[in-house]
Motif scaffolding. Structure first.
Motif, mmCIF file in Angstrom:
data_model
loop_
_atom_site.group_PDB
_atom_site.id
_atom_site.type_symbol
_atom_site.label_atom_id
_atom_site.label_comp_id
_atom_site.label_asym_id
_atom_site.label_seq_id
_atom_site.Cartn_x
_atom_site.Cartn_y
_atom_site.Cartn_z
ATOM 1 N N THR A 1 49.552 49.809 47.758
ATOM 2 C CA THR A 1 49.042 50.776 46.787
ATOM 3 C C THR A 1 47.544 50.577 46.635
ATOM 4 O OG1 THR A 1 51.121 50.702 45.552
ATOM 5 C CG2 THR A 1 49.204 51.648 44.421
ATOM 6 N N ILE A 2 46.794 51.686 46.614
ATOM 7 C CA ILE A 2 45.348 51.609 46.414
ATOM 8 C C ILE A 2 45.001 52.340 45.123
ATOM 9 C CG2 ILE A 2 43.072 52.185 47.331
ATOM 10 C CD1 ILE A 2 44.144 51.975 50.112
ATOM 11 N N ASP A 3 44.685 51.559 44.107
ATOM 12 C CA ASP A 3 44.221 52.116 42.843
ATOM 13 C C ASP A 3 42.709 51.972 42.687
ATOM 14 O OD1 ASP A 3 46.822 52.823 41.883
ATOM 15 O OD2 ASP A 3 47.172 50.701 41.436
ATOM 16 N N SER A 4 42.133 51.033 43.425
ATOM 17 C CA SER A 4 40.688 50.804 43.353
ATOM 18 C C SER A 4 40.178 50.433 44.740
ATOM 19 C CB SER A 4 40.358 49.695 42.352
ATOM 20 O OG SER A 4 41.018 48.485 42.731
ATOM 21 N N THR B 1 37.235 37.257 47.701
ATOM 22 C CA THR B 1 37.402 36.981 46.274
ATOM 23 C C THR B 1 37.470 38.264 45.440
ATOM 24 O OG1 THR B 1 35.007 36.817 45.889
ATOM 25 C CG2 THR B 1 36.167 34.796 46.494
ATOM 26 N N LEU B 2 36.937 39.364 45.982
ATOM 27 C CA LEU B 2 36.974 40.640 45.261
ATOM 28 C C LEU B 2 38.255 41.420 45.537
ATOM 29 C CD1 LEU B 2 33.308 41.968 45.686
ATOM 30 C CD2 LEU B 2 34.257 40.532 43.873
ATOM 31 N N LEU B 3 39.034 40.986 46.532
ATOM 32 C CA LEU B 3 40.273 41.695 46.858
ATOM 33 C C LEU B 3 41.439 41.203 45.994
ATOM 34 C CD1 LEU B 3 40.180 41.894 50.768
ATOM 35 C CD2 LEU B 3 40.169 43.832 49.186
ATOM 36 N N ARG C 1 39.992 54.714 41.837
ATOM 37 C CA ARG C 1 38.721 54.319 41.228
ATOM 38 C C ARG C 1 37.849 53.708 42.325
ATOM 39 N NH1 ARG C 1 36.623 49.623 39.690
ATOM 40 N NH2 ARG C 1 38.610 48.517 39.941
ATOM 41 N N VAL C 2 36.701 54.315 42.588
ATOM 42 C CA VAL C 2 35.886 53.934 43.746
ATOM 43 C C VAL C 2 34.512 53.464 43.292
ATOM 44 C CG1 VAL C 2 34.912 54.688 45.937
ATOM 45 C CG2 VAL C 2 37.081 55.675 45.139
ATOM 46 N N ASP D 1 41.771 46.933 45.651
ATOM 47 C CA ASP D 1 42.897 46.924 46.585
ATOM 48 C C ASP D 1 42.419 47.063 48.021
ATOM 49 O OD1 ASP D 1 45.137 46.948 44.610
ATOM 50 O OD2 ASP D 1 44.214 48.853 44.035
ATOM 51 N N ALA D 2 41.260 47.667 48.214
ATOM 52 C CA ALA D 2 40.724 47.849 49.565
ATOM 53 C C ALA D 2 39.202 47.783 49.515
ATOM 54 C CB ALA D 2 41.174 49.182 50.153
ATOM 55 N N ILE D 3 38.621 47.172 50.540
ATOM 56 C CA ILE D 3 37.169 47.170 50.730
ATOM 57 C C ILE D 3 36.893 47.798 52.092
ATOM 58 C CG2 ILE D 3 35.102 45.772 51.026
ATOM 59 C CD1 ILE D 3 36.257 43.732 49.136
#
Length: 523
Positions: free
Chosen positions: A304-307, A399-401, A328-329, A372-374
């Motif tokens: 799931t990608i919410d951000s 660390t941001l994931l 949210r991007v 959720d994704a970079i």
């Protein structure tokens, strides 16, 4: 009473002339720095901005300065006639005007060489050695003219060096913060040449009104102005035959252009003449494969990608797609000049996501949000910034994931033995940080790395190929299915302390740039 030191100023010079000579030193100091920095920017569209290019430009500048210092000292010992120095300034200015006219054919010829280091060195030498050397003659010449007593020569050298260095300081600020962002490179070089000509003409009309050299100087000024004007006009004209240029503007990170094909069905976004994206303004869809793969691979491997975080805005295709899906991007972009281009010409609603102008590495190092994704799609011309491809950079991204999140990278790499250092090193570096890494190749051109802390990367959400532009649909199917492996023995773990990618990957980057430039020439 202490004995006063003897004055080392030549008694034959008026106060106004002495001041003008110091002004001349300041202007030439500024011009040298402008030519050094602007020269690299003028070459960038053709040979890139790698460390080879900057090494060549700095090396040529240093050798030119050494030659100019030597020649200036020899010339003033033979004759301290100031008209000779200002004549050299006119020659330097005329040569700079010529460089505006010939930079493209010279750089294209160097691009055809199969060694970027040699090609950039030759181009820089041919275009900028002579004017830099002529300008460097100013220092030793003026020291001799201004000095009448050996006891005070140190003071004269110190004052002239200080004034020239301050001129270089202001020239550096001027070119970096004002001229490059807001004016075309050709015009900036032309205006620099005009300034040098005005300084020389000011001397001849102010202090040598009866000089026989005046006619020769004015002839040189006229010839230089005409050459530069032709070069500026040629640079202003569209280079794309029947294509329609919608926008052209300079920035701190290259010349930005937007051109449409004759039918109005393809819109090209170019940075320093290299195609960065293709858009269909009729269907309002990207016609570039990589935009779909960045989005679809993140969707495929993330439950799931919410951000999402996008490192690199480009023309906003990928963040726009995520935002339309309710994600949210956050977007980090180093070049503020691309945002209005994305909005005006590529239907990007910037208000749909949070846009930050910053270097991607600084952003991830100091970031506190989790995603959720970079999506890492940062390019400078033909290659990705190497400081975003190290173990430390990927550790900051990890660390941001969120748990189970994915990092998707768009890049150009080669897998052939002997040319696969970057591919193997990127794979090896990612595996030193993430549990799972998978590589998808389009067969030619773009390669996509997917990394995650998942124990195994499995496609959980298949892309909706019907939503992909028809021109990219089959290539997208192929890329999703085409999983390749890198040879770990051919690479190293890239770190901030040791990251020689630009050196070992130079042949691939030359080939990529050549292919992109040839594609643009065909427009």
């Amino acid at each position: 009473m202490k004995k006063q030191p003897s004055v080392a100023i030549s008694p034959g010079l008026s106060v106004s002339l002495r001041r003008y000579l110091y002004f001349t030193a300041a202007v030439t100091g500024a011009a040298i720095m402008i030519v050094e920095i602007l020269g690299a920017k003028m070459l960038a569209p053709y040979v890139g901005m790698s460390h080879f290019v900057w090494t060549a430009q700095i090396a040529v500048t240093l050798v030119a300065l050494a030659a100019g210092y030597y020649a200036g000292g020899r010339m003033v010992d033979r004759s301290a006639k100031l008209g000779r120095l200002y004549g050299c300034m006119v020659l330097a200015a005329a040569y700079l005007c010529l460089s505006v006219l010939i930079v493209k054919p010279v750089a294209n010829w160097c691009l055809d060489l199969h060694q970027l280091a040699l090609g950039s060195l030759l181009a820089s030498t041919f275009l900028f050695f002579v004017p830099l050397a002529l300008l460097a003659m100013t220092g030793p010449f003026l020291v001799r003219v201004l000095t009448s007593a050996v006891s005070g020569v140190g003071g004269n050298v110190g004052r002239l060096t200080a004034v020239s260095t301050l001129g270089s300081f202001f020239g550096t600020l001027l070119i970096g913060y004002l001229l490059i962002p807001f004016f075309p490179n050709s015009r900036t070089m032309y205006f620099t040449a005009i300034l040098l000509m005005l300084v020389a003409v000011g001397y001849f009309f102010g202090w040598e009104r009866k000089s026989h050299d005046k006619s020769a100087v004015m002839s040189g000024v006229t010839a230089g102005l005409l050459l530069g004007l032709v070069g500026v006009q040629g640079d202003s004209r569209s280079q794309y035959s029947e294509f329609v240029r919608r926008f052209r503007g300079n920035s701190n990170f290259g010349m930005l252009e937007v051109v449409d094909d004759p039918g109005g069905t393809r819109r090209f976004y170019l940075n320093d003449y290299l195609t960065q994206n293709i858009y269909d303004p009729v269907e309002r869809k990207s016609a570039a494969l990589f935009t779909y793969m960045l989005h679809d691979l993140a969707r495929a491997y993330t439950r799931t990608i919410d951000s999402a975080l996008c490192i690199g805005l480009g023309v906003g295709i990928v963040p726009r797609q995520f935002a339309q899906e309710g994600v949210r991007v956050d977007v980090v972009e180093i070049n503020p000049a691309v945002a209005p281009v994305a909005r005006r010409y590529f239907d990007c609603d910037l208000e749909r996501f949070h846009l930050v102008f910053d270097d991607g590495r600084h952003f991830v190092n100091s970031g506190t949000n989790h995603y959720d994704a970079i999506i890492l799609d940062a390019f400078l011309g033909d290659s990705s910034p190497v400081h975003l491809m190290t173990r430390e950079a990927f550790s900051s991204m990890r660390t941001l994931l969120k748990p189970g999140g994915t990092l998707v990278i768009n890049c150009f790499v080669d897998f052939d033995p002997g040319r696969d250092f970057f591919a193997a090193s990127l794979d090896k570096t990612l595996k030193s940080v993430f549990r799972s890494v998978r590589i998808h190749s389009a067969g030619s051109g773009n390669v996509f790395f997917v990394a995650s802390d998942q124990s195994e990367l499995v496609v959980g959400n298949s892309p909706d190929f019907a939503q992909i532009h028809a021109s990219c649909r089959e290539a997208a199917r192929y890329t999703l299915a085409n999983i390749v492996e890198a040879n770990p023995g051919h690479g190293i773990v890239l770190t901030d302390d040791y990251n020689p990618v630009e050196f070992y990957d130079a042949p691939n980057r030359e080939a990529t740039r050549r292919r992109l430039v040839i594609n643009v020439r065909a427009l």
